[in-house]
Motif scaffolding. Sequence first.
Motif, PDB file in Angstrom:
ATOM      1  N   ALA A  88      18.978  54.118 -21.219  1.00 68.32           N
ATOM      2  CA  ALA A  88      19.095  54.579 -19.828  1.00 68.32           C
ATOM      3  C   ALA A  88      20.477  54.344 -19.225  1.00 68.32           C
ATOM      4  O   ALA A  88      20.921  55.117 -18.382  1.00 68.32           O
ATOM      5  N   ASP A  89      21.158  53.294 -19.648  1.00 68.13           N
ATOM      6  CA  ASP A  89      22.427  52.937 -19.008  1.00 68.13           C
ATOM      7  C   ASP A  89      23.640  52.915 -19.920  1.00 68.13           C
ATOM      8  O   ASP A  89      24.768  52.827 -19.441  1.00 68.13           O
ATOM      9  N   LEU A  90      23.447  52.975 -21.235  1.00 68.64           N
ATOM     10  CA  LEU A  90      24.569  52.838 -22.164  1.00 68.64           C
ATOM     11  C   LEU A  90      24.545  53.952 -23.200  1.00 68.64           C
ATOM     12  O   LEU A  90      23.494  54.257 -23.773  1.00 68.64           O
ATOM     13  N   THR A  91      25.695  54.545 -23.423  1.00 67.57           N
ATOM     14  CA  THR A  91      25.857  55.533 -24.486  1.00 67.57           C
ATOM     15  C   THR A  91      26.906  55.001 -25.446  1.00 67.57           C
ATOM     16  O   THR A  91      27.984  54.580 -25.028  1.00 67.57           O
ATOM     17  N   ARG A  92      26.577  55.014 -26.712  1.00 72.23           N
ATOM     18  CA  ARG A  92      27.491  54.562 -27.760  1.00 72.23           C
ATOM     19  C   ARG A  92      27.740  55.739 -28.684  1.00 72.23           C
ATOM     20  O   ARG A  92      26.802  56.395 -29.134  1.00 72.23           O
TER      21      ARG A  92
END
Length: 91
Positions: free
Chosen positions: A20-24
């Motif tokens: 929901a809050d982090l894209t890697r």
Amino acid sequence: MTTATMTTTWMVELRYEEDADLTRAIASMRLPSGRLLTAEGQARRNPVDRPRASIGEEMAGARALSGLAHRLLEAAADEVETNVHGGDPAV
């Protein structure tokens, strides 16, 4: 006089892992020598922003590609060093 043109293609792969809050993003490419280069980029959503996966992917992807570009420059510098001074290239 005509000069022959050679064309080669190098493929770059971008993989994404998201919550929901982090894209890697993980960028990778294999050089013709067989050496694999990889780099990672991340983007974190500010809690006050609305969720938009495409923004996180673009930011994380750009950061991963930037890191990959730096690794490619380092690999080229290794090749130049080897070519100038001899010896085995760094792997």
